[in-house]
Design a protein around this motif. Structure first.
Motif, short mmCIF file in Angstrom:
data_model
loop_
_atom_site.label_atom_id
_atom_site.label_comp_id
_atom_site.label_asym_id
_atom_site.label_seq_id
_atom_site.Cartn_x
_atom_site.Cartn_y
_atom_site.Cartn_z
N GLN A 50 -5.67 -3.05 -7.80
CA GLN A 50 -4.51 -2.27 -7.38
C GLN A 50 -3.44 -3.26 -6.91
N LEU A 51 -2.29 -3.20 -7.57
CA LEU A 51 -1.18 -4.10 -7.23
C LEU A 51 -0.15 -3.38 -6.39
N GLY A 52 0.51 -4.13 -5.52
CA GLY A 52 1.60 -3.61 -4.72
C GLY A 52 2.86 -4.40 -5.01
N PHE A 53 4.00 -3.72 -4.92
CA PHE A 53 5.28 -4.38 -5.24
C PHE A 53 6.36 -3.85 -4.31
N GLY A 54 7.24 -4.73 -3.88
CA GLY A 54 8.36 -4.33 -3.03
C GLY A 54 7.97 -4.32 -1.56
N PRO A 76 2.79 -4.74 3.60
CA PRO A 76 3.03 -3.36 3.11
C PRO A 76 3.96 -3.35 1.91
N LYS A 77 3.67 -2.48 0.95
CA LYS A 77 4.45 -2.40 -0.29
C LYS A 77 4.95 -0.98 -0.52
N TYR A 78 6.04 -0.90 -1.27
CA TYR A 78 6.61 0.40 -1.61
C TYR A 78 5.85 1.09 -2.75
N VAL A 79 5.47 0.31 -3.76
CA VAL A 79 4.88 0.88 -4.97
C VAL A 79 3.49 0.30 -5.18
#
Length: 213
Positions: A50-54, A76-79
Motif C-alpha cells: 500500500q503506497l501513500g502520496f502527498g 501521513p498521506k492524502y492518497v
C-alpha cells in the motif's frame, strides 16, 4: 520489480526528439511515494504493498489513521493505493519516485475525468441534433426515446441528458518519454484523464504495446 505509483498531473507540454519531432507529453509528479503497509501471502492471502502520496499534517488525521502511518514509519498521506507485487515486497517506509520507470516503458494511467456538469445529448454523446430551420424547435433535443407499442417502454441505458464527467478512466499503453529523477517527475507521451493537479495512478501496462519510435 516494477510496481505502480501514485502521482499528480501537473499539465501538458512538448519535448523534441533527436530527429526534431515534437511529442506532446503529460508531466506527472511521482516523487515521494512511500510504502505504508506490506501485505503477505501468509498473513493476508496475497502479496501487495500500500503506497501513500502527498504529505498531510499530523493534526489532520484521526487516531486510527495516525496509528496506521506510525506503524509503518511513514508520514501521513492524502492518497493511498494498493498494488500487487510479485516476489519480495519492499519494506514499510521505503520511498519511491521516477526511478521506478525507465524511458521506453509502457504504462497505463488511471484518473478521474473533468466534470462538465449537466449536459444535453449533443455535447454528452455527440448527437447530430435535429433540423435547424423550417420552424423546427428541436435543434439540440434528444428526439424519440421509445415507442408506445413494442416494447412499450424506454430501454435501460438509453442515452439521455445528464451529469457528464467525473468518472474513472484508464488510458492504456502510454510510453514513458523521460524520467527526471532530480525533478521528481515522469513525462508520459499523450494525454491522461483529469484536470491539472488531480491525482492519477500509474501502473505497468496490462496490455503491453510495442514502444513507439
Amino acid at each position: 520489480m516494477k510496481i505502480g505509483l501514485i502521482g499528480k498531473k501537473l499539465g501538458m507540454t512538448q519535448v523534441y526528439t533527436d530527429k526534431g519531432e515534437a511529442l506532446p507529453v503529460t508531466v506527472i509528479q511521482v516523487a515521494g511515494n512511500q510504502v505504508v503497509q506490506v501485505k503477505t501471502v501468509e498473513k493476508d492471502g496475497y502479496s501487495a504493498v500500500q503506497l501513500g502520496f502527498g504529505d498531510k499534517k499530523e493534526k489532520s488525521v484521526n487516531k486510527p489513521e495516525g496509528g496506521h502511518f506510525k506503524k509503518a514509519g511513514a508520514s501521513p498521506k492524502y492518497v493511498l493505493k494498493e498494488y500487487r507485487v510479485d516476489g519480495e515486497a519492499p519494506a514499510a517506509g521505503t520511498v519511491f519516485g521516477p526511478e521506478v520507470f525507465e524511458v521506453g516503458d509502457v504504462v497505463d494511467v488511471i484518473g478521474t475525468t473533468k466534470g462538465k456538469g449537466f449536459q444535453g445529448v449533443v455535447k454528452r454523446y455527440g448527437f447530430a441534433g435535429q433540423p435547424m430551420s423550417h420552424g423546427s424547435m428541436m435543434h439540440r433535443r434528444t428526439g424519440s426515446i421509445g415507442c408506445r407499442l413494442t416494447p412499450g417502454r424506454v430501454w435501460k441505458n438509453q442515452k439521455m441528458p445528464g451529469h457528464t464527467g467525473t468518472t474513472n478512466r484508464t488510458t492504456q499503453n502510454l510510453q514513458i518519454v523521460q524520467s527526471r529523477t532530480e525533478e521528481g517527475v515522469i513525462l508520459v507521451r499523450g494525454c491522461v484523464p483529469g484536470h491539472n493537479n488531480s491525482y492519477v495512478f500509474v501502473r505497468p501496462a496490462i496490455k503491453k504495446a510495442a514502444a513507439k519510435n
